[in-house]
Scaffold this motif. Structure first.
Motif, PDB file in Angstrom:
ATOM      1  N   ARG A  74      14.638  -1.915  -3.109  1.00  0.00           N
ATOM      2  CA  ARG A  74      15.057  -1.394  -4.411  1.00  0.00           C
ATOM      3  C   ARG A  74      14.059  -1.778  -5.500  1.00  0.00           C
ATOM      4  O   ARG A  74      13.621  -0.947  -6.296  1.00  0.00           O
ATOM      5  N   ALA A  75      13.706  -3.058  -5.524  1.00  0.00           N
ATOM      6  CA  ALA A  75      12.774  -3.538  -6.555  1.00  0.00           C
ATOM      7  C   ALA A  75      11.395  -2.910  -6.387  1.00  0.00           C
ATOM      8  O   ALA A  75      10.765  -2.511  -7.375  1.00  0.00           O
ATOM      9  N   ALA A  76      10.916  -2.788  -5.149  1.00  0.00           N
ATOM     10  CA  ALA A  76       9.588  -2.216  -4.907  1.00  0.00           C
ATOM     11  C   ALA A  76       9.530  -0.749  -5.308  1.00  0.00           C
ATOM     12  O   ALA A  76       8.554  -0.303  -5.920  1.00  0.00           O
ATOM     13  N   ARG A  77      10.564  -0.009  -5.001  1.00  0.00           N
ATOM     14  CA  ARG A  77      10.589   1.408  -5.406  1.00  0.00           C
ATOM     15  C   ARG A  77      10.628   1.538  -6.933  1.00  0.00           C
ATOM     16  O   ARG A  77       9.997   2.420  -7.500  1.00  0.00           O
ATOM     17  N   PHE A  78      11.386   0.658  -7.566  1.00  0.00           N
ATOM     18  CA  PHE A  78      11.454   0.670  -9.020  1.00  0.00           C
ATOM     19  C   PHE A  78      10.080   0.388  -9.611  1.00  0.00           C
ATOM     20  O   PHE A  78       9.627   1.079 -10.530  1.00  0.00           O
ATOM     21  N   LEU A  79       9.396  -0.612  -9.085  1.00  0.00           N
ATOM     22  CA  LEU A  79       8.059  -0.955  -9.568  1.00  0.00           C
ATOM     23  C   LEU A  79       7.069   0.172  -9.303  1.00  0.00           C
ATOM     24  O   LEU A  79       6.252   0.507 -10.163  1.00  0.00           O
ATOM     25  N   ALA A  80       7.139   0.762  -8.109  1.00  0.00           N
ATOM     26  CA  ALA A  80       6.214   1.839  -7.750  1.00  0.00           C
ATOM     27  C   ALA A  80       6.409   3.064  -8.629  1.00  0.00           C
ATOM     28  O   ALA A  80       5.476   3.847  -8.825  1.00  0.00           O
ATOM     29  N   SER A  81       7.613   3.221  -9.183  1.00  0.00           N
ATOM     30  CA  SER A  81       7.858   4.367 -10.070  1.00  0.00           C
ATOM     31  C   SER A  81       7.448   4.064 -11.510  1.00  0.00           C
ATOM     32  O   SER A  81       7.668   4.880 -12.402  1.00  0.00           O
ATOM     33  N   MET A 104       8.416  -9.866  -3.100  1.00  0.00           N
ATOM     34  CA  MET A 104       7.512  -8.718  -2.950  1.00  0.00           C
ATOM     35  C   MET A 104       6.354  -9.055  -2.025  1.00  0.00           C
ATOM     36  O   MET A 104       5.947  -8.237  -1.210  1.00  0.00           O
ATOM     37  N   ARG A 105       5.825 -10.261  -2.148  1.00  0.00           N
ATOM     38  CA  ARG A 105       4.733 -10.673  -1.244  1.00  0.00           C
ATOM     39  C   ARG A 105       5.235 -10.727   0.195  1.00  0.00           C
ATOM     40  O   ARG A 105       4.531 -10.328   1.122  1.00  0.00           O
ATOM     41  N   TRP A 106       6.467 -11.220   0.387  1.00  0.00           N
ATOM     42  CA  TRP A 106       7.047 -11.308   1.729  1.00  0.00           C
ATOM     43  C   TRP A 106       7.325  -9.917   2.301  1.00  0.00           C
ATOM     44  O   TRP A 106       6.974  -9.621   3.438  1.00  0.00           O
ATOM     45  N   ALA A 107       7.957  -9.057   1.511  1.00  0.00           N
ATOM     46  CA  ALA A 107       8.406  -7.762   2.021  1.00  0.00           C
ATOM     47  C   ALA A 107       7.318  -6.696   2.037  1.00  0.00           C
ATOM     48  O   ALA A 107       7.242  -5.905   2.971  1.00  0.00           O
ATOM     49  N   ALA A 108       6.500  -6.666   0.998  1.00  0.00           N
ATOM     50  CA  ALA A 108       5.530  -5.584   0.861  1.00  0.00           C
ATOM     51  C   ALA A 108       4.087  -6.046   0.991  1.00  0.00           C
ATOM     52  O   ALA A 108       3.182  -5.219   1.121  1.00  0.00           O
ATOM     53  N   GLY A 109       3.865  -7.358   0.918  1.00  0.00           N
ATOM     54  CA  GLY A 109       2.503  -7.867   1.012  1.00  0.00           C
ATOM     55  C   GLY A 109       1.709  -7.731  -0.270  1.00  0.00           C
ATOM     56  O   GLY A 109       0.488  -7.875  -0.254  1.00  0.00           O
ATOM     57  N   HIS A 110       2.396  -7.423  -1.376  1.00  0.00           N
ATOM     58  CA  HIS A 110       1.725  -7.234  -2.661  1.00  0.00           C
ATOM     59  C   HIS A 110       2.550  -7.862  -3.772  1.00  0.00           C
ATOM     60  O   HIS A 110       3.754  -8.037  -3.644  1.00  0.00           O
ATOM     61  N   THR A 111       1.899  -8.158  -4.871  1.00  0.00           N
ATOM     62  CA  THR A 111       2.601  -8.708  -6.028  1.00  0.00           C
ATOM     63  C   THR A 111       3.300  -7.574  -6.783  1.00  0.00           C
ATOM     64  O   THR A 111       2.944  -6.397  -6.603  1.00  0.00           O
ATOM     65  N   PRO A 112       4.270  -7.901  -7.638  1.00  0.00           N
ATOM     66  CA  PRO A 112       4.909  -6.859  -8.447  1.00  0.00           C
ATOM     67  C   PRO A 112       3.908  -6.063  -9.291  1.00  0.00           C
ATOM     68  O   PRO A 112       4.019  -4.844  -9.408  1.00  0.00           O
ATOM     69  N   GLU A 114       0.784  -5.405  -8.579  1.00  0.00           N
ATOM     70  CA  GLU A 114       0.066  -4.474  -7.696  1.00  0.00           C
ATOM     71  C   GLU A 114       0.951  -3.283  -7.343  1.00  0.00           C
ATOM     72  O   GLU A 114       0.483  -2.141  -7.322  1.00  0.00           O
ATOM     73  N   LEU A 115       2.214  -3.536  -7.094  1.00  0.00           N
ATOM     74  CA  LEU A 115       3.135  -2.441  -6.774  1.00  0.00           C
ATOM     75  C   LEU A 115       3.314  -1.515  -7.972  1.00  0.00           C
ATOM     76  O   LEU A 115       3.384  -0.295  -7.826  1.00  0.00           O
ATOM     77  N   ARG A 116       3.391  -2.108  -9.131  1.00  0.00           N
ATOM     78  CA  ARG A 116       3.602  -1.334 -10.357  1.00  0.00           C
ATOM     79  C   ARG A 116       2.399  -0.448 -10.676  1.00  0.00           C
ATOM     80  O   ARG A 116       2.534   0.628 -11.233  1.00  0.00           O
ATOM     81  N   SER A 117       1.205  -0.907 -10.315  1.00  0.00           N
ATOM     82  CA  SER A 117      -0.003  -0.141 -10.630  1.00  0.00           C
ATOM     83  C   SER A 117      -0.006   1.211  -9.918  1.00  0.00           C
ATOM     84  O   SER A 117      -0.672   2.138 -10.360  1.00  0.00           O
ATOM     85  N   GLY A 118       0.719   1.300  -8.823  1.00  0.00           N
ATOM     86  CA  GLY A 118       0.845   2.577  -8.123  1.00  0.00           C
ATOM     87  C   GLY A 118      -0.344   2.989  -7.292  1.00  0.00           C
ATOM     88  O   GLY A 118      -0.369   4.092  -6.766  1.00  0.00           O
ATOM     89  N   THR A 119      -1.328   2.125  -7.148  1.00  0.00           N
ATOM     90  CA  THR A 119      -2.514   2.499  -6.385  1.00  0.00           C
ATOM     91  C   THR A 119      -2.391   2.128  -4.910  1.00  0.00           C
ATOM     92  O   THR A 119      -3.245   2.488  -4.122  1.00  0.00           O
ATOM     93  N   LEU A 120      -1.322   1.433  -4.542  1.00  0.00           N
ATOM     94  CA  LEU A 120      -1.151   0.988  -3.176  1.00  0.00           C
ATOM     95  C   LEU A 120      -0.206   1.904  -2.423  1.00  0.00           C
ATOM     96  O   LEU A 120       0.680   2.508  -2.993  1.00  0.00           O
TER      97      LEU A 120
END
Length: 124
Positions: A74-81, A104-112, A114-120
């Motif tokens: 949920r948090a990763a999708r929110f950040l990615a959007s 986020m580092r545990w689940a996605a391997g990236h910081t919030p 990095e996820l928010r930047s949308g380039t990953l």
């Protein structure tokens, strides 16, 4: 190769047939109580420990781990959007930003950030 048999790779059109074949071959066990346990209900007359073991046996991971994965998703999708990191703490149900960052580092391997930047590429 599964159970020393050749299996056709399922597609979106035949996934139901594939799942039926797995059930008939006793390679996929459907436990009707798992859905109750997943949503936090304890089946009548079942101890919490028995419910935990039954869930883990059916799903392959603990209920707590599944909740953590769903929370991180949920948090990763929110950040990615493009959502803010501060708001992602609340959306994901985290205590604070450091807890969000660890998750986020545990689940996605990236910081919030990095996820928010949308380039990953993010796939759950």
């Amino acid at each position: 190769m599964l159970d020393n048999r050749e299996w056709e790779m399922p597609t979106e059109q035949n996934i139901d047939v594939f799942l039926d074949r797995l059930v008939r071959a006793d390679l996929l066990i459907v436990d009707p109580l798992v859905d109750e346990i997943r949503h936090g209900d304890l089946p009548r007359g079942m101890s919490e420990r028995t419910a935990q073991m039954r869930f883990r046996r059916a799903v392959g991971i603990s209920h707590r781990k599944l909740v953590s994965i769903e929370q991180a998703r949920r948090a990763a999708r929110f950040l990615a959007s493009g959502g803010s990191i501060a708001d992602a703490v609340a959306v994901g149900g985290y205590y604070d930003q450091p807890q969000l960052t660890r998750a986020m580092r545990w689940a996605a391997g990236h910081t919030p950030g990095e996820l928010r930047s949308g380039t990953l590429f993010l796939a759950f």
